[in-house]
Design an enzyme around this catalytic site. Structure first.
Site, mmCIF file in Angstrom:
data_model
loop_
_atom_site.group_PDB
_atom_site.id
_atom_site.type_symbol
_atom_site.label_atom_id
_atom_site.label_comp_id
_atom_site.label_asym_id
_atom_site.label_seq_id
_atom_site.Cartn_x
_atom_site.Cartn_y
_atom_site.Cartn_z
ATOM 1 N N GLU A 1 19.859 -6.089 -8.633
ATOM 2 C CA GLU A 1 18.439 -5.818 -8.405
ATOM 3 C C GLU A 1 17.595 -6.950 -8.986
ATOM 4 O O GLU A 1 17.772 -7.324 -10.152
ATOM 5 C CB GLU A 1 18.042 -4.483 -9.042
ATOM 6 C CG GLU A 1 16.557 -4.190 -9.060
ATOM 7 C CD GLU A 1 15.903 -4.290 -7.694
ATOM 8 O OE1 GLU A 1 14.872 -4.991 -7.587
ATOM 9 O OE2 GLU A 1 16.418 -3.683 -6.727
ATOM 10 N N THR B 1 10.628 -0.382 -3.959
ATOM 11 C CA THR B 1 9.231 -0.192 -3.588
ATOM 12 C C THR B 1 8.808 1.253 -3.765
ATOM 13 O O THR B 1 7.728 1.542 -4.277
ATOM 14 C CB THR B 1 9.009 -0.631 -2.127
ATOM 15 O OG1 THR B 1 9.254 -2.040 -2.024
ATOM 16 C CG2 THR B 1 7.585 -0.330 -1.673
ATOM 17 N N GLU C 1 -8.055 0.682 12.779
ATOM 18 C CA GLU C 1 -6.772 0.878 13.454
ATOM 19 C C GLU C 1 -6.875 0.367 14.891
ATOM 20 O O GLU C 1 -7.786 0.755 15.620
ATOM 21 C CB GLU C 1 -6.382 2.353 13.441
ATOM 22 C CG GLU C 1 -5.178 2.723 14.292
ATOM 23 C CD GLU C 1 -3.932 1.928 13.966
ATOM 24 O OE1 GLU C 1 -3.317 1.398 14.912
ATOM 25 O OE2 GLU C 1 -3.583 1.831 12.769
ATOM 26 N N VAL D 1 -9.288 -6.803 13.837
ATOM 27 C CA VAL D 1 -9.965 -7.700 12.892
ATOM 28 C C VAL D 1 -9.893 -9.114 13.446
ATOM 29 O O VAL D 1 -8.803 -9.644 13.676
ATOM 30 C CB VAL D 1 -9.309 -7.632 11.499
ATOM 31 C CG1 VAL D 1 -9.988 -8.613 10.549
ATOM 32 C CG2 VAL D 1 -9.378 -6.212 10.951
ATOM 33 N N HIS E 1 4.894 36.921 1.349
ATOM 34 C CA HIS E 1 3.462 37.049 1.612
ATOM 35 C C HIS E 1 2.720 37.253 0.296
ATOM 36 O O HIS E 1 3.183 38.009 -0.557
ATOM 37 C CB HIS E 1 3.200 38.245 2.534
ATOM 38 C CG HIS E 1 1.743 38.541 2.707
ATOM 39 N ND1 HIS E 1 0.937 37.833 3.576
ATOM 40 C CD2 HIS E 1 0.941 39.476 2.119
ATOM 41 C CE1 HIS E 1 -0.292 38.314 3.530
ATOM 42 N NE2 HIS E 1 -0.310 39.311 2.644
#
Length: 459
Positions: free
Chosen positions: A33, A40, A200, A234, A438
């Site tokens: 590692e 992440t 988006e 963008v 419930h």
């Protein structure tokens, strides 16, 4: 040169699970590692974001409590303490993983592993080391993808890797990307009092998810006064008199300028190919190609997680890591992707499993769909979280459950119920006939299933 049965390159949720699983199969195992174990997900993704989203949820509850007759006084926020708690959670989980690796007798090497076709791995650290493997599992993960936009080299911006180190609550932020990363951060910053704009390019948020879920999320975020610009790209970024400027163009060609304090690029992630270039592996686009057994084009070398694409979820990587470890240990097990839950931890939460309605129809199924809205659910009303639904997608003739989509409180926990029925090849009749406690939001699964059968009580 030290030799191992299995060497795992990368210590994220795919890598460390693979290492421990292989060790439990009696293999000698090494894990390499470059940074902190947990990858992440633990250090810069799932865990810190969910910790901050919990803070956001509490802030929202405190504000809503005014309407419930609970007056808590003036609300003050300490970003330093929030970030310190986030760091404590990360440290505790990271320490736990280190303990698990040690208990499993996995040798952990710190450094970047460069893998050769002969299955030797050079580890660059304080002193270069070389180890040898019979089998290798590549779990090097991914890094944020940053598109090429005019002005990117001149204006500072954040990615999901850097945003958790922010020192002050920004007055305003523009988030480029309306996928799960972007919308989760939108909820976090909105709760902190930041003016949030999400851009988006697709026609809706979460473009890969169920359209009804996307629409419900859009409505919820707009209620929070988050500005949502879909079908928008963008063009460039730069500086203006009042801060950073994001120049955007919508689908009709109209242009606008957005002034903000911070910019977050959240348009996705790309595989981390560092250390494996010498292998010249067969690729599918930017991703390493693997077969059903997660083996690459080189026999005895496997790959998992974000490196091979797919859903790019931590629990998918862990499942792949376990399968790869078993195969690297001499077994022959295919990876099954049919029942992998997908979760978005916004407010409201979104969770789904299996096929969407559109995907099921494209595959040729005769589909019947039922939806139960949470406005009729007692628990959802009691906790003031009634804006949501439970949708069941099933094959019409035999009642095979093909997929489920849930929007609302706790649905990232609830999705395991329909997933379990699908895993065990249960039918919609069986899903409806189970007794649910419930009052709970989970009752909506029963109601949706019963409604599908035409036997709903509260539908």
């Amino acid at each position: 040169m030290k030799s191992y049965n299995v060497v795992v390159v990368g210590g994220g949720p795919g890598g460390y699970v693979a290492a421990i699983r292989a060790a439990k199969e009696g293999q000698t195992v090494a894990l390499i590692e470059a940074d902190h174990v947990g990858g992440t997900c633990l250090n810069r993704g799932c865990i810190p974001s969910k910790t901050l989203l919990r803070h956001a949820e509490v802030i929202e509850d405190i504000k809503a409590a005014e309407n419930w007759g609970i007056h808590a006084g003036e609300l003050t926020l300490s970003l330093d303490k929030m970030m310190a708690r986030k760091d404590q959670v990360i440290k505790r989980l990271r320490t736990g993983i280190i303990s698990l690796l040690k208990a499993g007798k996995v040798d952990v090497y710190q450094g970047v592993g460069t893998v050769q076709p002969d299955k030797t791995i050079m580890i660059s650290a304080n002193e270069n080391q070389v180890i040898k493997a019979h089998s290798i599992i590549l779990a090097t993960g991914s890094v944020p993808f940053v598109p090429s936009i005019n002005g990117m080299g001149e204006v500072s911006y954040h990615t999901s890797d850097t945003i958790f180190a922010i020192k002050e609550i920004p007055e305003s932020i523009v988030i480029v990307g309306g996928g799960f990363i972007g919308v989760e951060f939108a909820c976090i910053f909105q709760s902190l009092g930041t003016k949030v704009t999400v851009i988006e390019m697709a026609d809706r948020l979460l473009p890969n998810e169920d359209p009804d879920a996307s629409a419900a999320l859009r409505k919820a975020l707009q209620k929070k006064n988050i500005t949502l610009l879909t079908r928008t790209t963008v063009a460039s970024i730069g500086f203006g008199k009042n801060g950073k400027v994001v120049h955007v163009t919508d689908h009709a060609g109209n242009r606008d300028e957005l002034i903000c304090s911070e910019i977050l690029m959240a348009v996705g992630r790309r595989p981390n190919l560092s250390g494996i270039a010498d292998l010249r592996l067969k690729m599918t686009g930017p991703f390493v190609e693997v077969n059903d057994y997660l083996e690459t084009s080189i026999k005895g070398i496997y790959a998992v997680g974000d490196l091979i694409g797919g859903s790019q979820l931590a629990h998918t990587a862990s499942a792949e890591g376990s399968v790869a470890a078993l195969n690297a240990s001499g077994q022959r097990i295919a990876m099954n992707y049919k029942v992998i839950p997908r979760c978005v931890y916004t407010q409201p939460e979104i969770a789904s499993v299996g096929l969407t309605e559109e995907e099921a129809r494209k595959k040729g199924y005769q589909v019947k769909v039922s939806m139960y809205h949470h406005v009729g659910n007692g628990k959802a009303l009691a906790i003031d979280r009634k804006d949501g639904f439970t949708k069941i997608i099933a094959e019409e003739k035999y009642g095979e459950i093909l997929g489920a989509v849930l929007v609302g409180p706790h649905v990232t926990e609830m999705i395991s119920t329909p997933a379990a029925f699908m895993h065990l090849e249960g039918t919609i009749d069986e899903l409806a006939s189970m007794i649910y406690p419930h009052p709970t939001v989970s009752e909506t699964i029963m109601e949706a299933a019963a409604s599908w059968l035409g036997k709903g009580i509260h539908s």
